[in-house]
Motif scaffolding. Structure first.
Motif, PDB file in Angstrom:
ATOM      1  N   TYR A 167       0.967  -0.899   0.009  1.00 29.32           N
ATOM      2  CA  TYR A 167       0.065  -0.001  -0.040  1.00 29.32           C
ATOM      3  C   TYR A 167       0.968   1.137  -0.008  1.00 29.32           C
ATOM      4  O   TYR A 167       0.444   2.326  -0.719  1.00 29.32           O
ATOM      5  N   LEU A 168       1.737   1.319   0.701  1.00 28.57           N
ATOM      6  CA  LEU A 168       2.806   2.230   0.879  1.00 28.57           C
ATOM      7  C   LEU A 168       3.529   2.610  -0.508  1.00 28.57           C
ATOM      8  O   LEU A 168       3.506   3.702  -0.995  1.00 28.57           O
ATOM      9  N   ARG A 169       3.846   1.478  -1.275  1.00 28.56           N
ATOM     10  CA  ARG A 169       4.544   1.496  -2.605  1.00 28.56           C
ATOM     11  C   ARG A 169       3.464   2.143  -3.512  1.00 28.56           C
ATOM     12  O   ARG A 169       4.050   2.931  -4.328  1.00 28.56           O
ATOM     13  N   ALA A 170       2.140   1.659  -3.640  1.00 28.09           N
ATOM     14  CA  ALA A 170       1.255   2.390  -4.320  1.00 28.09           C
ATOM     15  C   ALA A 170       1.111   3.773  -4.047  1.00 28.09           C
ATOM     16  O   ALA A 170       0.993   4.414  -5.154  1.00 28.09           O
ATOM     17  N   GLY A 171       1.152   4.072  -2.735  1.00 24.40           N
ATOM     18  CA  GLY A 171       1.266   5.611  -2.668  1.00 24.40           C
ATOM     19  C   GLY A 171       2.203   6.145  -3.001  1.00 24.40           C
ATOM     20  O   GLY A 171       2.117   7.455  -3.665  1.00 24.40           O
ATOM     21  N   LEU A 172       3.269   5.810  -3.146  1.00 23.82           N
ATOM     22  CA  LEU A 172       4.575   6.516  -3.362  1.00 23.82           C
ATOM     23  C   LEU A 172       4.661   6.450  -5.311  1.00 23.82           C
ATOM     24  O   LEU A 172       4.875   7.596  -5.888  1.00 23.82           O
ATOM     25  N   ASP A 173       4.147   5.444  -5.619  1.00 23.77           N
ATOM     26  CA  ASP A 173       4.057   5.549  -7.078  1.00 23.77           C
ATOM     27  C   ASP A 173       2.918   6.510  -7.591  1.00 23.77           C
ATOM     28  O   ASP A 173       3.367   7.016  -8.607  1.00 23.77           O
ATOM     29  N   GLY A 174       2.031   6.705  -6.741  1.00 20.11           N
ATOM     30  CA  GLY A 174       0.900   7.720  -7.069  1.00 20.11           C
ATOM     31  C   GLY A 174       1.769   9.197  -6.909  1.00 20.11           C
ATOM     32  O   GLY A 174       1.309   9.939  -7.947  1.00 20.11           O
ATOM     33  N   LEU A 175       2.419   9.270  -5.964  1.00 20.87           N
ATOM     34  CA  LEU A 175       3.194  10.651  -5.889  1.00 20.87           C
ATOM     35  C   LEU A 175       3.935  10.935  -6.921  1.00 20.87           C
ATOM     36  O   LEU A 175       4.219  12.088  -7.483  1.00 20.87           O
ATOM     37  N   LYS A 176       4.762   9.744  -7.662  1.00 25.28           N
ATOM     38  CA  LYS A 176       5.558   9.952  -8.747  1.00 25.28           C
ATOM     39  C   LYS A 176       4.903  10.276  -9.879  1.00 25.28           C
ATOM     40  O   LYS A 176       5.496  11.109 -10.923  1.00 25.28           O
ATOM     41  N   GLU A 177       3.693   9.842 -10.196  1.00 23.60           N
ATOM     42  CA  GLU A 177       2.925  10.392 -11.365  1.00 23.60           C
ATOM     43  C   GLU A 177       2.435  11.704 -10.970  1.00 23.60           C
ATOM     44  O   GLU A 177       2.271  12.464 -12.285  1.00 23.60           O
ATOM     45  N   ARG A 178       2.588  12.203  -9.919  1.00 23.59           N
ATOM     46  CA  ARG A 178       2.281  13.691  -9.785  1.00 23.59           C
ATOM     47  C   ARG A 178       3.145  14.905  -9.680  1.00 23.59           C
ATOM     48  O   ARG A 178       2.984  15.677  -9.810  1.00 23.59           O
ATOM     49  N   ARG A 179       4.539  14.307  -9.152  1.00 17.65           N
ATOM     50  CA  ARG A 179       5.506  14.815  -8.919  1.00 17.65           C
ATOM     51  C   ARG A 179       6.711  14.333  -9.748  1.00 17.65           C
ATOM     52  O   ARG A 179       7.138  13.633  -9.535  1.00 17.65           O
ATOM     53  N   PRO A 180       7.010  15.379 -10.718  1.00 19.60           N
ATOM     54  CA  PRO A 180       8.037  14.924 -11.783  1.00 19.60           C
ATOM     55  C   PRO A 180       9.577  15.002 -10.944  1.00 19.60           C
ATOM     56  O   PRO A 180      10.468  14.479 -11.607  1.00 19.60           O
ATOM     57  N   SER A 181       9.508  15.515  -9.675  1.00 20.76           N
ATOM     58  CA  SER A 181      10.742  15.656  -9.162  1.00 20.76           C
ATOM     59  C   SER A 181      11.221  13.935  -8.555  1.00 20.76           C
ATOM     60  O   SER A 181      12.576  13.908  -7.991  1.00 20.76           O
ATOM     61  N   ILE A 182      10.332  13.250  -8.554  1.00 28.76           N
ATOM     62  CA  ILE A 182      10.606  11.874  -8.077  1.00 28.76           C
ATOM     63  C   ILE A 182      10.878  11.225  -9.153  1.00 28.76           C
ATOM     64  O   ILE A 182      10.027  10.767 -10.253  1.00 28.76           O
ATOM     65  N   GLY A 183      12.097  10.716  -9.263  1.00 29.76           N
ATOM     66  CA  GLY A 183      12.693  10.039 -10.503  1.00 29.76           C
ATOM     67  C   GLY A 183      12.619   8.567 -10.326  1.00 29.76           C
ATOM     68  O   GLY A 183      12.789   7.757 -11.288  1.00 29.76           O
ATOM     69  N   ASP A 184      12.396   8.128  -9.118  1.00 27.06           N
ATOM     70  CA  ASP A 184      12.335   6.447  -8.943  1.00 27.06           C
ATOM     71  C   ASP A 184      11.865   6.017  -7.450  1.00 27.06           C
ATOM     72  O   ASP A 184      12.119   6.959  -6.666  1.00 27.06           O
ATOM     73  N   VAL A 185      11.303   5.143  -7.580  1.00 31.81           N
ATOM     74  CA  VAL A 185      10.638   4.692  -6.425  1.00 31.81           C
ATOM     75  C   VAL A 185      11.334   3.054  -6.178  1.00 31.81           C
ATOM     76  O   VAL A 185      11.064   2.487  -6.930  1.00 31.81           O
ATOM     77  N   ARG A 186      11.893   2.866  -4.881  1.00 36.67           N
ATOM     78  CA  ARG A 186      12.345   1.440  -4.760  1.00 36.67           C
ATOM     79  C   ARG A 186      12.277   1.314  -3.413  1.00 36.67           C
ATOM     80  O   ARG A 186      12.218   1.804  -2.567  1.00 36.67           O
ATOM     81  N   GLY A 187      12.462  -0.331  -3.178  1.00 43.30           N
ATOM     82  CA  GLY A 187      12.271  -0.990  -1.924  1.00 43.30           C
ATOM     83  C   GLY A 187      11.479  -2.068  -1.983  1.00 43.30           C
ATOM     84  O   GLY A 187      10.924  -2.632  -2.863  1.00 43.30           O
ATOM     85  N   ARG A 250       0.173  12.329   2.398  1.00 34.22           N
ATOM     86  CA  ARG A 250       0.055  13.855   2.614  1.00 34.22           C
ATOM     87  C   ARG A 250       1.183  14.679   2.881  1.00 34.22           C
ATOM     88  O   ARG A 250       1.117  15.786   2.550  1.00 34.22           O
ATOM     89  N   ILE A 251       1.870  14.128   4.044  1.00 34.32           N
ATOM     90  CA  ILE A 251       2.925  15.130   4.374  1.00 34.32           C
ATOM     91  C   ILE A 251       3.965  14.917   3.336  1.00 34.32           C
ATOM     92  O   ILE A 251       4.723  16.122   2.977  1.00 34.32           O
ATOM     93  N   MET A 252       4.311  13.913   2.889  1.00 35.63           N
ATOM     94  CA  MET A 252       5.264  13.920   1.465  1.00 35.63           C
ATOM     95  C   MET A 252       4.891  14.886   0.451  1.00 35.63           C
ATOM     96  O   MET A 252       5.727  15.360  -0.281  1.00 35.63           O
ATOM     97  N   ASP A 253       3.630  14.568   0.105  1.00 40.26           N
ATOM     98  CA  ASP A 253       2.933  15.332  -0.995  1.00 40.26           C
ATOM     99  C   ASP A 253       3.361  16.887  -0.919  1.00 40.26           C
ATOM    100  O   ASP A 253       3.605  17.561  -1.748  1.00 40.26           O
ATOM    101  N   ARG A 254       3.034  17.250   0.219  1.00 42.36           N
ATOM    102  CA  ARG A 254       3.021  18.825   0.705  1.00 42.36           C
ATOM    103  C   ARG A 254       4.625  19.216   0.680  1.00 42.36           C
ATOM    104  O   ARG A 254       4.922  20.219   0.076  1.00 42.36           O
ATOM    105  N   GLY A 255       5.434  18.436   1.068  1.00 45.80           N
ATOM    106  CA  GLY A 255       6.773  18.636   1.049  1.00 45.80           C
ATOM    107  C   GLY A 255       7.171  18.778  -0.264  1.00 45.80           C
ATOM    108  O   GLY A 255       8.553  19.527  -0.481  1.00 45.80           O
TER     109      GLY A 255
END
Length: 281
Positions: A167-187, A250-255
């Motif tokens: 669920y966390l990974r899906a949330g981070l992948d969702g952030l990546k779709e909205r935030r171009p500053s995220i180049g990769d999500v892994r773990g 939510r906190i990550m998205d705002r940051g």
């Protein structure tokens, strides 16, 4: 960023595993005793290899008579979604290093697990293992470890790590779709990280200052993360649930919001927090 200039798996042909065998051959198998691997490299970008990599590395070690040592100090006891990150490896490690979560951090304790063939080598006087440990076998530390392990197993925390980690990974992948500053999500499991870049195509990383500014805003928003270079790492408790992950996102998205109004709000929060810290001190 593959050090062997490869861009994709399996097209790379596991160049990293081939490099291990080539080095063993170059140095001479008789000069190599063991190969140490961390299933998920925490301080080096939260990077995990494909399953085939660990299989191939194990086969190479056995082929040339090397011991395979797994460092599970960080990944052990449920962090990646199974009791140990090496649970599904074939072949299994010959030695495994454990610590940290073995007592949930309440007491400094570590352990080294070995296979029967390795253990039996030290069962004769000629091969005895003499080593001094000031606090070895500490009864309080061992009692804490046993209680911790019981809780991990009884409350099925590895299974929770797998479910909530997905669920966390899906949330981070969702952030990546909205935030171009995220180049990769892994773990894996509840051990995830994002890499911050200025351009996804060139992979130009954020500077240390740019990353630290986001790190500060995330921390001041109420989420503790770790930082290394241009990466932010999330390792929430194994007891985490989906509601907590939603708040984290939510906190990550705002940051990560880089719009002008968001940047102004961020500076205001930083000033307020700095002023409050001075008052408290």
């Amino acid at each position: 960023r593959c050090p062997f200039q490869q861009t994709a798996y399996p097209e790379c042909g596991l160049a990293c595993a081939r490099a291990l065998e080539e080095r063993i051959q170059a140095e001479g198998p008789e000069t190599a005793a063991a190969f140490i691997v961390e299933p998920v490299m925490g301080d080096f970008g939260t990077v995990a290899g494909p399953d085939e990599y660990y299989t191939r590395v194990g086969e190479i070690c056995h082929k040339y008579g090397l011991l395979l040592i797994a460092d599970e100090v960080t990944t052990g006891f449920g962090r990646t979604g199974t009791l140990f990150a090496t649970t599904g490896w074939n072949p299994q490690p010959d030695l495994m290093c454990l610590g940290k979560a073995i007592t949930n951090g309440y007491f400094p304790l570590s352990a080294t697990l070995v296979t029967a063939p390795v253990f039996e080598r030290f069962m004769t006087k000629a091969n005895s293992f003499i080593h001094g440990v000031t606090h070895g076998g500490h009864p309080v530390g061992c009692a804490i470890a046993l209680a911790t392990i019981n809780i991990i197993l009884e409350e099925k925390l590895p299974e929770n790590s797998a479910r909530v980690g997905a669920y966390l990974r899906a949330g981070l992948d969702g952030l990546k779709e909205r935030r171009p500053s995220i180049g990769d999500v892994r773990g894996q499991g509840l051990m995830q990280a994002i890499e911050l870049v200025k351009n996804r195509q060139t992979k130009e990383p954020f500077t240390s200052k740019e990353t630290y500014d986001i790190f500060l805003d995330v921390v001041m928003g109420g989420l503790l993360v770790s930082i290394r270079a241009n990466q932010l790492r999330l390792m929430p408790p194994l007891t985490s649930d989906e509601a907590l992950v939603d708040e984290m996102m939510r906190i990550m998205d705002r940051g990560l919001d880089k719009h002008l109004t968001a940047e102004i709000s961020k500076k205001v929060r930083l000033v307020k927090e700095f002023a409050a810290s001075k008052i408290r001190s």
